[in-house]
Design an enzyme around this catalytic site. Sequence first.
Site, PDB file in Angstrom:
ATOM      1  N   GLU A  53       0.744  -0.888   0.113  1.00 34.65           N
ATOM      2  CA  GLU A  53      -0.066   0.079   0.141  1.00 34.65           C
ATOM      3  C   GLU A  53       1.030   1.308  -0.095  1.00 34.65           C
ATOM      4  O   GLU A  53       0.438   2.220  -0.703  1.00 34.65           O
ATOM      5  CB  GLU A  53      -0.890  -0.138   1.207  1.00 34.65           C
ATOM      6  CG  GLU A  53      -1.809  -0.896   1.482  1.00 34.65           C
ATOM      7  CD  GLU A  53      -1.219  -2.436   2.135  1.00 34.65           C
ATOM      8  OE1 GLU A  53      -0.030  -2.638   2.100  1.00 34.65           O
ATOM      9  OE2 GLU A  53      -1.946  -2.592   3.115  1.00 34.65           O
ATOM     10  N   CYS A  81      -2.520  -3.031   7.412  1.00 36.87           N
ATOM     11  CA  CYS A  81      -2.176  -2.766   8.956  1.00 36.87           C
ATOM     12  C   CYS A  81      -2.245  -1.250   9.444  1.00 36.87           C
ATOM     13  O   CYS A  81      -2.767  -0.593   8.696  1.00 36.87           O
ATOM     14  CB  CYS A  81      -0.673  -3.182   9.162  1.00 36.87           C
ATOM     15  SG  CYS A  81       0.483  -2.065   8.341  1.00 36.87           S
ATOM     16  N   CYS A  84      -0.476   0.996   7.048  1.00 40.66           N
ATOM     17  CA  CYS A  84      -0.998   1.477   5.976  1.00 40.66           C
ATOM     18  C   CYS A  84      -2.645   2.003   6.140  1.00 40.66           C
ATOM     19  O   CYS A  84      -2.849   2.930   5.256  1.00 40.66           O
ATOM     20  CB  CYS A  84      -1.072  -0.015   5.232  1.00 40.66           C
ATOM     21  SG  CYS A  84       0.475  -0.306   4.861  1.00 40.66           S
TER      22      CYS A  84
END
Lengths: 151, 151
Positions: A53, A81, A84
């Site tokens: 990302e 996560c 990101c």
Amino acid sequence: MKEEYMRAALREAEKAKKIDEVPIGCVIVKDDKIIARGHNLRETKQQSINHAEIIAIQKACKKVGSWRLEDCDLYVTLEPCCMCAGAILQSRIRTVIYGTTDPKGGSIESTLHMYEQPGYNHYPKVESGVLQNECSQLLKNFFKEKRLKRK
Amino acid sequence: MKEEYMRAALREAEKAKKIDEVPIGCVIVKDDKIIARGHNLRETKQQSINHAEIIAIQKACKKVGSWRLEDCDLYVTLEPCCMCAGAILQSRIRTVIYGTTDPKGGSIESTLHMYEQPGYNHYPKVESGVLQNECSQLLKNFFKEKRLKRK
């Protein structure tokens, strides 16, 4: 169209797999065109932030010439996560679409529920489960092969 | 020593101020040496992820030659946002030390309480309030001047 973009993200994930990176891929779409692609390069580049990302967001900002990605949608094979999901907020991305959940590290629906916190300038729309099986199997097979190699 | 490193982070923040970026600065310390410095470059580079911490982490990974910054301490003038707090987790940084809190976007003690969530591989130690007044004043003066200019 959503499946088509997720297939492009899966192709990115396959690129990561080929170089023995955890297979996660991402594409960013604006005006019905893919403007940026990224796959996990953490080990290859030895850079902690090099998730799919982040790489795609950096490329998209460069392409658009702005840190604001307001009309952009981000497709990623795995639930983001916290780093990101935070980068998605910071970029004001319109929609985040992910393939499969990450029960341990996913910060959108699995833990943290980041986008349900009050007080941000911006909240992306969220969609999940697009090509869920393919996205999930790619990761499962990768870790299965890793375990077999270790034996 | 802590104050000395925070002063170095403040000098980074001053560099941001000079180019009209929100004045936030960061340094990363390993074995009692500053190995990486960063200041906010979001507007200058038109990159959403270019917060002081992300820039310093990228430089530190390059310097150390590893995505694991386990023996490193990160000093930043302002409480990290969720993206940066996530990047600190991803990098396995040992300690994060910040100068002043960010009531709106800070994700460590002000919102989210990210490091109190269960299930991560790693939890950094946290310290706050080092040169709190200087770190806070630099930001307050920056926004005050911005408002005066607009009038």
